[in-house]
Motif scaffolding. Structure first.
Motif, PDB file in Angstrom:
ATOM      1  N   ALA A   1      25.958   2.197   3.841  1.00 34.45           N
ATOM      2  CA  ALA A   1      27.415   2.197   3.681  1.00 34.45           C
ATOM      3  C   ALA A   1      28.040   3.532   4.071  1.00 34.45           C
ATOM      4  N   GLU A   2      27.406   4.632   3.703  1.00 30.99           N
ATOM      5  CA  GLU A   2      27.968   5.962   3.971  1.00 30.99           C
ATOM      6  C   GLU A   2      27.803   6.396   5.423  1.00 30.99           C
ATOM      7  N   ALA A   3      26.716   5.992   6.060  1.00 37.38           N
ATOM      8  CA  ALA A   3      26.390   6.548   7.381  1.00 37.38           C
ATOM      9  C   ALA A   3      26.350   5.491   8.484  1.00 37.38           C
ATOM     10  N   LYS A   4      26.985   4.364   8.250  1.00 35.15           N
ATOM     11  CA  LYS A   4      27.061   3.333   9.288  1.00 35.15           C
ATOM     12  C   LYS A   4      27.731   3.940  10.519  1.00 35.15           C
ATOM     13  N   GLY A   5      27.095   3.793  11.677  1.00 38.61           N
ATOM     14  CA  GLY A   5      27.653   4.338  12.910  1.00 38.61           C
ATOM     15  C   GLY A   5      27.308   5.797  13.163  1.00 38.61           C
ATOM     16  N   GLU A   6      26.629   6.423  12.213  1.00 40.34           N
ATOM     17  CA  GLU A   6      26.213   7.815  12.375  1.00 40.34           C
ATOM     18  C   GLU A   6      24.819   7.865  13.009  1.00 40.34           C
ATOM     19  N   PRO A   7      24.434   9.000  13.589  1.00 38.85           N
ATOM     20  CA  PRO A   7      23.083   9.128  14.139  1.00 38.85           C
ATOM     21  C   PRO A   7      22.028   8.973  13.039  1.00 38.85           C
ATOM     22  N   TYR A   8      20.823   8.603  13.452  1.00 41.30           N
ATOM     23  CA  TYR A   8      19.719   8.423  12.507  1.00 41.30           C
ATOM     24  C   TYR A   8      19.528   9.674  11.634  1.00 41.30           C
ATOM     25  N   ALA A   9      19.574  10.857  12.246  1.00 40.74           N
ATOM     26  CA  ALA A   9      19.398  12.105  11.485  1.00 40.74           C
ATOM     27  C   ALA A   9      20.441  12.228  10.382  1.00 40.74           C
ATOM     28  N   GLY A  10      21.634  11.731  10.616  1.00 42.44           N
ATOM     29  CA  GLY A  10      22.677  11.750   9.596  1.00 42.44           C
ATOM     30  C   GLY A  10      22.353  10.841   8.442  1.00 42.44           C
ATOM     31  N   LYS A  11      21.700   9.719   8.734  1.00 43.00           N
ATOM     32  CA  LYS A  11      21.294   8.798   7.672  1.00 43.00           C
ATOM     33  C   LYS A  11      20.218   9.439   6.794  1.00 43.00           C
ATOM     34  N   VAL A  12      19.275  10.104   7.439  1.00 41.04           N
ATOM     35  CA  VAL A  12      18.231  10.813   6.685  1.00 41.04           C
ATOM     36  C   VAL A  12      18.881  11.884   5.815  1.00 41.04           C
ATOM     37  N   ALA A  13      19.852  12.586   6.373  1.00 37.36           N
ATOM     38  CA  ALA A  13      20.516  13.666   5.636  1.00 37.36           C
ATOM     39  C   ALA A  13      21.309  13.139   4.438  1.00 37.36           C
ATOM     40  N   VAL A  14      21.939  11.973   4.563  1.00 40.42           N
ATOM     41  CA  VAL A  14      22.662  11.378   3.434  1.00 40.42           C
ATOM     42  C   VAL A  14      21.678  11.060   2.304  1.00 40.42           C
ATOM     43  N   ALA A  15      20.546  10.445   2.639  1.00 33.98           N
ATOM     44  CA  ALA A  15      19.531  10.150   1.621  1.00 33.98           C
ATOM     45  C   ALA A  15      19.016  11.444   0.992  1.00 33.98           C
ATOM     46  N   THR A  16      18.859  12.473   1.802  1.00 33.90           N
ATOM     47  CA  THR A  16      18.369  13.758   1.308  1.00 33.90           C
ATOM     48  C   THR A  16      19.343  14.374   0.317  1.00 33.90           C
ATOM     49  N   VAL A  17      20.637  14.239   0.554  1.00 34.28           N
ATOM     50  CA  VAL A  17      21.629  14.763  -0.387  1.00 34.28           C
ATOM     51  C   VAL A  17      21.431  14.129  -1.764  1.00 34.28           C
TER      52      VAL A  17
END
Length: 181
Positions: free
Chosen positions: A74-90
């Motif tokens: 939900a937060e990183a839809k349309g973002e690069p894969y690295a951004g998705k990893v970073a959201v989970a990391t937060v």
């Protein structure tokens, strides 16, 4: 919640190292951090050998994994894969930080001044199923847990309504998101 078992009896199971395995690959497979794998097995380096038996540390529950993957989706839809990893990391960094709740669920559903910390909780997007890329990103974040830049916040400068996050030290920019601590 702790992810480093205190003794041998706390280890969930054992993995027998196969040709081509690495601690990172094992961490992704089981959803555990490389650091906790090294710690529980008293490894001083990342070198492992076929046939070696590694104790596996406790992992997050299936429910926590699903919730975190849905948030990432939900937060990183349309973002690069690295951004998705970073959201989970937060989220994982917040669980490990003393200023935030100590479970994934409590971090995701936390409120600050009456508002949810994550927009998808407020708008119901958290209830949508996660895609495979978001699940993969969560596994990667789990494997590298504790080895990042320490990001505790992220925001889209074009849509953020709180000025507070903009005062934090920027750790990385990925896609439309700024990550900070």
């Amino acid at each position: 919640m702790t992810f480093l078992p205190l003794n041998d009896a706390d280890a969930a199971s054992v993995h027998t190292v196969k040709e081509g395995d690495s601690l990172y690959k094992i961490g992704q497979t089981y959803g555990v951090s490389v650091l906790s794998l090294k710690s529980i097995n008293q490894l001083k380096s990342s070198t492992i050998y076929p046939g070696q038996e590694l104790k596996l540390p406790e992992k997050i529950t299936d429910e926590e994994f699903d919730l975190l993957a849905r948030l990432v989706h939900a937060e990183a839809k349309g973002e690069p894969y690295a951004g998705k990893v970073a959201v989970a990391t937060v989220v994982l960094n917040r669980v490990d930080h003393p200023d935030f709740p100590n479970t994934i669920k409590d971090v995701i559903y936390a409120k600050d001044s009456g508002y949810y910390a994550f927009t998808p909780v407020a708008n119901g997007q958290i209830d949508l199923p996660a895609d495979e890329e978001s699940k993969k990103a969560v596994k990667e974040a789990l494997a590298f847990r504790g080895q990042g830049n320490g990001s505790l916040f992220f925001y889209n400068p074009k849509t953020a309504t709180s000025g507070y996050v903009a005062t934090r030290e920027v750790t990385v920019k990925i896609g439309n998101h700024v990550f900070a601590k």
